[in-house]
Design a protein around this motif. Sequence first.
Motif, PDB file in Angstrom:
ATOM      1  N   ALA A  35       0.954  -0.730  -0.242  1.00 47.30           N
ATOM      2  CA  ALA A  35       0.098  -0.082   0.548  1.00 47.30           C
ATOM      3  C   ALA A  35       1.178   1.064  -0.289  1.00 47.30           C
ATOM      4  N   ILE A  36       2.189   1.041   0.965  1.00 47.64           N
ATOM      5  CA  ILE A  36       2.558   2.436   1.276  1.00 47.64           C
ATOM      6  C   ILE A  36       3.929   2.319  -0.268  1.00 47.64           C
ATOM      7  N   ASP A  37       3.865   1.205  -1.637  1.00 51.06           N
ATOM      8  CA  ASP A  37       4.969   1.466  -2.034  1.00 51.06           C
ATOM      9  C   ASP A  37       4.083   2.040  -3.321  1.00 51.06           C
ATOM     10  N   GLY A  38       2.597   1.653  -3.994  1.00 47.05           N
ATOM     11  CA  GLY A  38       1.678   1.733  -4.266  1.00 47.05           C
ATOM     12  C   GLY A  38       1.938   3.577  -4.473  1.00 47.05           C
ATOM     13  N   LEU A  39       1.703   4.110  -3.044  1.00 45.85           N
ATOM     14  CA  LEU A  39       1.291   5.803  -3.010  1.00 45.85           C
ATOM     15  C   LEU A  39       2.556   6.362  -3.330  1.00 45.85           C
ATOM     16  N   VAL A  40       3.683   5.920  -2.886  1.00 44.95           N
ATOM     17  CA  VAL A  40       4.713   6.522  -3.499  1.00 44.95           C
ATOM     18  C   VAL A  40       5.414   6.432  -4.670  1.00 44.95           C
ATOM     19  N   SER A  75       9.611  -0.496   1.807  1.00 50.96           N
ATOM     20  CA  SER A  75       9.390   0.066   0.792  1.00 50.96           C
ATOM     21  C   SER A  75      10.135   1.031   0.376  1.00 50.96           C
ATOM     22  N   HIS A  76       9.908   1.475  -0.246  1.00 53.24           N
ATOM     23  CA  HIS A  76      11.026   3.093  -1.215  1.00 53.24           C
ATOM     24  C   HIS A  76      11.087   3.787  -0.635  1.00 53.24           C
ATOM     25  N   LEU A  77      10.247   4.131   0.166  1.00 49.80           N
ATOM     26  CA  LEU A  77      10.611   5.310   1.397  1.00 49.80           C
ATOM     27  C   LEU A  77      11.694   5.704   1.636  1.00 49.80           C
ATOM     28  N   SER A  78      12.377   6.684   1.855  1.00 48.85           N
ATOM     29  CA  SER A  78      14.034   6.948   2.837  1.00 48.85           C
ATOM     30  C   SER A  78      13.481   5.622   3.618  1.00 48.85           C
ATOM     31  N   PRO A  79      14.858   5.025   3.937  1.00 51.39           N
ATOM     32  CA  PRO A  79      14.394   4.994   5.811  1.00 51.39           C
ATOM     33  C   PRO A  79      14.743   5.747   6.244  1.00 51.39           C
ATOM     34  N   GLN A  80      15.164   6.529   5.847  1.00 54.59           N
ATOM     35  CA  GLN A  80      15.593   7.738   7.367  1.00 54.59           C
ATOM     36  C   GLN A  80      14.156   7.878   7.901  1.00 54.59           C
ATOM     37  N   THR A  81      12.625   7.784   7.126  1.00 54.61           N
ATOM     38  CA  THR A  81      11.680   7.735   7.668  1.00 54.61           C
ATOM     39  C   THR A  81      11.386   7.376   9.030  1.00 54.61           C
ATOM     40  N   PRO A  82      10.955   7.889   9.921  1.00 53.28           N
ATOM     41  CA  PRO A  82      10.487   7.258  11.438  1.00 53.28           C
ATOM     42  C   PRO A  82       9.063   6.673  10.815  1.00 53.28           C
ATOM     43  N   ALA A  83       9.100   5.412  11.746  1.00 51.26           N
ATOM     44  CA  ALA A  83       7.574   4.643  11.818  1.00 51.26           C
ATOM     45  C   ALA A  83       6.967   4.889  13.474  1.00 51.26           C
TER      46      ALA A  83
END
Length: 425
Positions: A35-40, A75-83
């Motif tokens: 779902a995240i990657d579809g948005l990205v 996902s394809h977000l930066s790994p520096q994105t806190p979650a």
Amino acid sequence: MSPRDVYVLGGNRIPFVRSGGKYLKASNQDMLTAAIDGLVSRHDLSGERLGEVAAGAVIKHARDFNLTRESVLGSHLSPQTPAYDVQQACGTGLEATILVANKIALGQVDSAIAGGTDTTSDAPLAINDDLRRTLMMVNYAKTPQQRLKALTKIRPGQFAPEQPKNAEPRTGLAMGDHQAITTKEWGISREAQDELAALSHQNLAAAYGRGFFDDLVTPYLGVSKDNNLRPDSTPEKLAKLKPVFGKGEGATMTAGNSTPLTDGASVVLLGSADWAQERKLTPLARFVDGETAAVDYVHGGEGLLMAPPYAIARLLQRNGLTLQDFEFYEFHEAFASTVLCHLAAMESPEFCKERLGLDEPLGSVDRSKLNVNGSSLAAGHPFAATGGRIVASLAKMLHEKGSGRGLISICAAGGQGVVAILEAV
Ligand SMILES: CC(=O)CC(=O)SCCNC(=O)CCNC(=O)[C@H](O)C(C)(C)COP(=O)(O)OP(=O)(O)OC[C@H]1O[C@@H](n2cnc3c(N)ncnc32)[C@H](O)[C@@H]1OP(=O)(O)O
């Protein structure tokens, strides 16, 4: 610092699928990542470091310490994105949206993703408490003798796995059986429930037909559409189904007017005006405000899923609005009768006076503005993913309309309810 405006900039979900079907081998992490990657991919966010991602699942495996962080790392977000994980039963996706919207409003982050995922196909099986404790003792054992001694405590009867129950821990009653009590209390007819359920299927089918979900749903594992959708649902066909909850005389709740067990995930993208502008993203709707309420369904004589009217009353009051000031009403259909009980309660002078402390009832909503693109009865209800589905759909509806507000209402297990307002920009 005064709060900033917060905008919904997009949303994405994978198609929702009935439990035990096409997503049998997908984990919560797989689905949330998809779902995240579809948005990205849709919003060109690959490699982007967002302010944060808040999401969650109602049913998690013990290994899913921080499911959302793991999904971001995959996902394809930066790994520096806190979650981080959020859990507010069926209100999870909306609660996560409120959380990140508040942080954006305060200037703590400029952008965020909120969402949720759930699978009852890949639900964890627990082992017997005695067996678990014995195995822990085996782990702690320092010598082979101590290990052997611990192992002798194991009994064959301890090996039966325990399945997670779709029931309230304090009452042992299934949510459907709780709702059946409330349905009777409010005198909601079988016909009214079946009518609402049929309309949900017809509205969702029409929305798919006009391409409404083309930029909201990404195909996954060969599925491109919610597979619980039955466009041929009519009140007459639904009337033939046998009651499954609150069995006995006068039972009205069936598989057709209750949500099915479902697998799926959804996310929404939120940001400040500056952040959206820098990335050339179009604000779809402004996040106005959110509220959560809880009722004492154990001792207080209130129905398990009746918290939303309490939350709506407080939210309207805080924002100086009436129940009629909305272009769209997105009320999660946990069961058809849940929505009908909420509507009846808000129309009731006694309920509004005695329970909500209001001089006047909240009144009725224009039913032609309710769940106009279908809701959970047709789409299905992967618990934590429902909030994201609704926020993304409502934001797009408001963008298409170009004016007005939308009211979201989601009932949640534990006697809670999460509600929010979006506004067209
Ligand atoms: C969690 C929170 O915090 C708050 C909330 O949202 S509360 C809500 C939480 N959700 C739940 O509790 C989920 C409840 N749902 C369930 O437990 C199950 O789906 C259920 C017990 C309702 C039904 O389970 P089931 O019997 O396996 O359903 P299913 O086999 O699909 O359907 C039964 C029959 O109805 C039929 N049917 C279902 N929907 C239909 C429709 N729209 N039109 C026509 N027929 C339909 C099916 O075809 C099936 O017919 P057959 O027996 O002839 O095959």
